[in-house]
Design a protein around this motif. Structure first.
Motif, PDB file in Angstrom:
ATOM      1  N   GLY A 185       0.836  -1.200   0.000  1.00  0.00           N
ATOM      2  CA  GLY A 185       0.000   0.000   0.000  1.00  0.00           C
ATOM      3  C   GLY A 185       0.869   1.248   0.000  1.00  0.00           C
ATOM      4  N   GLY A 186       0.490   2.203  -0.834  1.00  0.00           N
ATOM      5  CA  GLY A 186       1.249   3.449  -0.897  1.00  0.00           C
ATOM      6  C   GLY A 186       0.583   4.550  -0.100  1.00  0.00           C
ATOM      7  N   SER A 187       0.850   5.786  -0.522  1.00  0.00           N
ATOM      8  CA  SER A 187       0.311   6.951   0.185  1.00  0.00           C
ATOM      9  C   SER A 187      -1.201   6.801   0.322  1.00  0.00           C
ATOM     10  CB  SER A 187       0.623   8.227  -0.606  1.00  0.00           C
ATOM     11  OG  SER A 187       2.019   8.403  -0.671  1.00  0.00           O
ATOM     12  N   GLY A 188      -1.692   6.869   1.541  1.00  0.00           N
ATOM     13  CA  GLY A 188      -3.131   6.833   1.787  1.00  0.00           C
ATOM     14  C   GLY A 188      -3.713   5.446   1.943  1.00  0.00           C
ATOM     15  N   PRO A 228       2.263  -1.696   4.356  1.00  0.00           N
ATOM     16  CA  PRO A 228       2.256  -0.285   3.951  1.00  0.00           C
ATOM     17  C   PRO A 228       3.693   0.180   3.678  1.00  0.00           C
ATOM     18  CG  PRO A 228       1.905  -0.461   6.322  1.00  0.00           C
ATOM     19  CD  PRO A 228       2.119  -1.861   5.810  1.00  0.00           C
ATOM     20  N   ARG A 229       3.920   0.593   2.441  1.00  0.00           N
ATOM     21  CA  ARG A 229       5.277   0.915   1.969  1.00  0.00           C
ATOM     22  C   ARG A 229       6.015   1.922   2.857  1.00  0.00           C
ATOM     23  NH1 ARG A 229       3.588   2.553  -2.950  1.00  0.00           N
ATOM     24  NH2 ARG A 229       4.139   0.600  -3.938  1.00  0.00           N
ATOM     25  N   HIS A 230       5.298   2.960   3.261  1.00  0.00           N
ATOM     26  CA  HIS A 230       5.953   4.024   4.044  1.00  0.00           C
ATOM     27  C   HIS A 230       5.818   3.795   5.543  1.00  0.00           C
ATOM     28  CE1 HIS A 230       6.437   6.452   0.377  1.00  0.00           C
ATOM     29  NE2 HIS A 230       5.247   6.009   0.050  1.00  0.00           N
ATOM     30  N   GLY A 231       5.312   2.612   5.952  1.00  0.00           N
ATOM     31  CA  GLY A 231       5.067   2.326   7.361  1.00  0.00           C
ATOM     32  C   GLY A 231       3.757   2.950   7.804  1.00  0.00           C
ATOM     33  N   LEU A 251      10.528   8.204   4.030  1.00  0.00           N
ATOM     34  CA  LEU A 251      10.647   8.871   2.725  1.00  0.00           C
ATOM     35  C   LEU A 251      10.731   7.822   1.619  1.00  0.00           C
ATOM     36  CD1 LEU A 251      13.552  11.390   3.465  1.00  0.00           C
ATOM     37  CD2 LEU A 251      11.173  11.993   2.953  1.00  0.00           C
ATOM     38  N   PRO A 252      10.399   8.208   0.383  1.00  0.00           N
ATOM     39  CA  PRO A 252      10.573   7.242  -0.719  1.00  0.00           C
ATOM     40  C   PRO A 252      11.992   6.658  -0.747  1.00  0.00           C
ATOM     41  CG  PRO A 252       9.403   9.183  -1.500  1.00  0.00           C
ATOM     42  CD  PRO A 252       9.809   9.484  -0.076  1.00  0.00           C
ATOM     43  N   SER A 253      13.003   7.471  -0.433  1.00  0.00           N
ATOM     44  CA  SER A 253      14.377   6.955  -0.456  1.00  0.00           C
ATOM     45  C   SER A 253      14.754   6.211   0.824  1.00  0.00           C
ATOM     46  CB  SER A 253      15.367   8.094  -0.713  1.00  0.00           C
ATOM     47  OG  SER A 253      15.089   9.162   0.153  1.00  0.00           O
ATOM     48  N   VAL A 276       0.058  -0.489  -4.892  1.00  0.00           N
ATOM     49  CA  VAL A 276      -0.911   0.614  -5.020  1.00  0.00           C
ATOM     50  C   VAL A 276      -0.152   1.914  -4.771  1.00  0.00           C
ATOM     51  CG1 VAL A 276      -3.099   1.559  -4.211  1.00  0.00           C
ATOM     52  CG2 VAL A 276      -2.733  -0.917  -4.167  1.00  0.00           C
ATOM     53  N   SER A 277      -0.285   2.858  -5.692  1.00  0.00           N
ATOM     54  CA  SER A 277       0.506   4.080  -5.596  1.00  0.00           C
ATOM     55  C   SER A 277      -0.270   5.307  -6.044  1.00  0.00           C
ATOM     56  CB  SER A 277       1.753   3.977  -6.485  1.00  0.00           C
ATOM     57  OG  SER A 277       2.814   3.401  -5.770  1.00  0.00           O
ATOM     58  N   ALA A 278       0.061   6.420  -5.393  1.00  0.00           N
ATOM     59  CA  ALA A 278      -0.410   7.731  -5.857  1.00  0.00           C
ATOM     60  C   ALA A 278       0.606   8.246  -6.872  1.00  0.00           C
ATOM     61  CB  ALA A 278      -0.501   8.690  -4.680  1.00  0.00           C
ATOM     62  N   VAL A 279       0.120   8.806  -7.977  1.00  0.00           N
ATOM     63  CA  VAL A 279       1.021   9.346  -9.002  1.00  0.00           C
ATOM     64  C   VAL A 279       0.493  10.673  -9.531  1.00  0.00           C
ATOM     65  CG1 VAL A 279       1.861   7.074  -9.791  1.00  0.00           C
ATOM     66  CG2 VAL A 279      -0.160   8.085 -10.878  1.00  0.00           C
ATOM     67  N   ASN A 325      11.034  16.052  -2.666  1.00  0.00           N
ATOM     68  CA  ASN A 325      10.362  17.219  -3.252  1.00  0.00           C
ATOM     69  C   ASN A 325       9.687  16.819  -4.564  1.00  0.00           C
ATOM     70  OD1 ASN A 325      13.355  17.105  -3.991  1.00  0.00           O
ATOM     71  ND2 ASN A 325      12.494  18.290  -5.679  1.00  0.00           N
ATOM     72  N   PHE A 326       8.606  17.491  -4.879  1.00  0.00           N
ATOM     73  CA  PHE A 326       8.016  17.336  -6.201  1.00  0.00           C
ATOM     74  C   PHE A 326       8.941  18.003  -7.222  1.00  0.00           C
ATOM     75  CE2 PHE A 326       4.135  17.246  -3.406  1.00  0.00           C
ATOM     76  CZ  PHE A 326       3.763  15.929  -3.686  1.00  0.00           C
ATOM     77  N   SER A 327       8.627  17.837  -8.501  1.00  0.00           N
ATOM     78  CA  SER A 327       9.518  18.307  -9.565  1.00  0.00           C
ATOM     79  C   SER A 327       9.429  19.815  -9.781  1.00  0.00           C
ATOM     80  CB  SER A 327       9.136  17.617 -10.874  1.00  0.00           C
ATOM     81  OG  SER A 327       9.108  16.232 -10.693  1.00  0.00           O
ATOM     82  N   ILE A 330       3.984  10.137 -12.921  1.00  0.00           N
ATOM     83  CA  ILE A 330       5.211  10.394 -12.153  1.00  0.00           C
ATOM     84  C   ILE A 330       4.993   9.986 -10.694  1.00  0.00           C
ATOM     85  CG2 ILE A 330       4.538  12.829 -11.743  1.00  0.00           C
ATOM     86  CD1 ILE A 330       7.580  13.494 -11.984  1.00  0.00           C
ATOM     87  N   GLY A 331       6.006   9.313 -10.145  1.00  0.00           N
ATOM     88  CA  GLY A 331       5.949   8.898  -8.748  1.00  0.00           C
ATOM     89  C   GLY A 331       7.361   8.765  -8.206  1.00  0.00           C
ATOM     90  N   MET A 332       7.477   8.248  -6.990  1.00  0.00           N
ATOM     91  CA  MET A 332       8.787   8.206  -6.335  1.00  0.00           C
ATOM     92  C   MET A 332       9.184   6.823  -5.819  1.00  0.00           C
ATOM     93  SD  MET A 332       8.476  11.680  -4.030  1.00  0.00           S
ATOM     94  CE  MET A 332       7.690  13.163  -4.671  1.00  0.00           C
ATOM     95  N   THR A 333       8.349   5.800  -6.061  1.00  0.00           N
ATOM     96  CA  THR A 333       8.600   4.557  -5.312  1.00  0.00           C
ATOM     97  C   THR A 333       8.673   3.258  -6.119  1.00  0.00           C
ATOM     98  OG1 THR A 333       6.231   4.257  -4.994  1.00  0.00           O
ATOM     99  CG2 THR A 333       7.401   5.449  -3.252  1.00  0.00           C
ATOM    100  N   ASN A 334       8.037   3.178  -7.262  1.00  0.00           N
ATOM    101  CA  ASN A 334       7.772   1.832  -7.795  1.00  0.00           C
ATOM    102  C   ASN A 334       8.939   1.097  -8.430  1.00  0.00           C
ATOM    103  OD1 ASN A 334       4.360   1.206  -8.785  1.00  0.00           O
ATOM    104  ND2 ASN A 334       5.085   2.345  -6.997  1.00  0.00           N
ATOM    105  N   ALA A 378      -3.537  18.480  -2.071  1.00  0.00           N
ATOM    106  CA  ALA A 378      -4.321  18.055  -3.241  1.00  0.00           C
ATOM    107  C   ALA A 378      -4.253  16.538  -3.418  1.00  0.00           C
ATOM    108  CB  ALA A 378      -3.788  18.752  -4.494  1.00  0.00           C
ATOM    109  N   VAL A 379      -3.046  15.983  -3.217  1.00  0.00           N
ATOM    110  CA  VAL A 379      -2.889  14.535  -3.368  1.00  0.00           C
ATOM    111  C   VAL A 379      -3.799  13.811  -2.372  1.00  0.00           C
ATOM    112  CG1 VAL A 379      -1.264  12.612  -3.027  1.00  0.00           C
ATOM    113  CG2 VAL A 379      -0.536  14.649  -4.293  1.00  0.00           C
ATOM    114  N   LEU A 380      -3.767  14.268  -1.117  1.00  0.00           N
ATOM    115  CA  LEU A 380      -4.563  13.593  -0.085  1.00  0.00           C
ATOM    116  C   LEU A 380      -6.060  13.703  -0.371  1.00  0.00           C
ATOM    117  CD1 LEU A 380      -2.604  14.435   3.187  1.00  0.00           C
ATOM    118  CD2 LEU A 380      -2.675  12.280   1.916  1.00  0.00           C
TER     119      LEU A 380
END
Ligand SMILES: CSC[C@H]1O[C@H](OP(=O)(O)O)[C@H](O)[C@@H]1O
Ligand SMILES: Nc1ncnc2[nH]cnc12
Length: 287
Positions: free
Chosen positions: A10-13, A53-56, A62-64, A86-89, A166-168, A184-188, A225-227
């Motif tokens: 599971g990703g963000s959210g 859950p990927r981010h705990g 963080l993604p990194s 599952v990811s937010a992009v 950071n976003f781009s 675009i995302g940071m994890t997959n 906005a993402v949330l």
């Protein structure tokens, strides 16, 4: 054929899945450290599921900082054969509207080499094929499931994986668009690489949450906005998982389970003992 065990990252959210019976929380250690959090095992409509859950829980990593190797190894330890990510992009195309689902079939790497993205090394060299980085069969099942639950689905697309957090910048976003990426995302990307090395199918349900910052007249991406988009669509993500699980567990007609068959270069009689032990779960069938 026995049913495959299905893993969900599971990703963000998405920090839990609903509707599981026989739920257990499992703390796992791996030769690559601890995973992002305890894993949840359970049964969904007769299918054995493992959730992480990927981010705990509480979104602490963080993604990194996500321990990608430990996460995939822990899934393998629990017998997972197919992973639904599952990811937010962010959307990089006007026609991929926030709220739409994309099932990407390609990745482009813009991470900065800070993430351990291979199980190989320390005396064992392997090169898996990665021209098609996701499992085509599992991707088709996810697209079918997403359509069945009423989502607008884009089947296929290129996911550019940036380092973050950071976003781009707007210049980056426009240049990425000129490269032909779709989301675009940071994890997959590290997950897809490691799943392939672990001979686990991997495919992604990507929820477009925003238009990044390239689209004049639309707000630039923000966590707020993402949330907000995730909140409106988290039920859809859960419904897709539920609809896909049975289909994904029933068959595994792909070649993912033998990805390492011709990948190992090293003379395996010469593996250092520590490396052999560390990779036993992945390599034993070839030694
Ligand atoms: C909260 S927006 C940025 C964050 O969301 C995505 O995470 P995930 O793939 O785990 O859903 C993106 O990759 C960033 O980590
Ligand atoms: N615009 C964006 N850039 C990177 N990761 C994201 N996750 C969700 N939206 C994103």
């Amino acid at each position: 054929m026995a049913q495959a065990v299905i893993g969900v990252i599971g990703g963000s959210g998405l920090y839990e899945i609903e509707g599981l019976s026989d739920v257990k929380q499992v703390e796992i250690d791996t030769p690559f450290g601890k995973p992002s959090d305890a894993l949840i095992t359970g049964v969904l409509d007769g299918v054995k599921m493992v959730f992480l859950p990927r981010h705990g829980r509480g979104h602490r990593l963080l993604p990194s900082e996500v321990p990608y190797r430990a996460n995939i190894h822990a899934m393998k330890q629990l017998g997972v054969e197919r992973i639904i990510s599952v990811s937010a992009v962010g959307s990089m195309r006007e026609e991929i509207v926030p709220g739409h689902i994309v099932i990407p079939d390609q990745f482009f790497d813009r991470t900065q080499g800070k993430r351990a993205s291979t199980f190989f090394g320390e005396g064992v060299v392997g090169h898996v094929q990665f021209a098609d980085p996701v499992c085509g069969d599992l991707s088709a099942i996810l697209a079918q499931a997403a359509t069945e639950v009423g989502a607008t689905v884009h089947q296929g697309g290129t996911y550019i994986c940036i380092e973050g957090p950071n976003f781009s910048t707007r210049a980056e976003s426009n240049i990425y668009r000129s490269w032909g990426v779709d989301i675009i995302g940071m994890t997959n990307l590290p997950e897809a690489r490691l799943a392939r090395e672990a001979e686990i199918c991997y495919a992604t349900v990507a929820l477009a949450t925003d238009y990044d910052c390239w689209f004049e007249g639309h707000d630039d991406v923000s966590v707020e906005a993402v949330l907000a988009t995730i909140k409106q669509n988290v039920a859809t993500a859960r419904n897709i998982i539920k609809a896909a699980a049975g289909l994904a567990a029933a068959t595994r007609p792909c070649a993912c389970e033998s990805a390492l068959q011709y990948a190992i270069m090293t003379d395996c009689t010469q593996l250092p003992d520590a490396t052999r032990d560390r990779l036993a779960l992945l390599l034993d069938k070839y030694l």
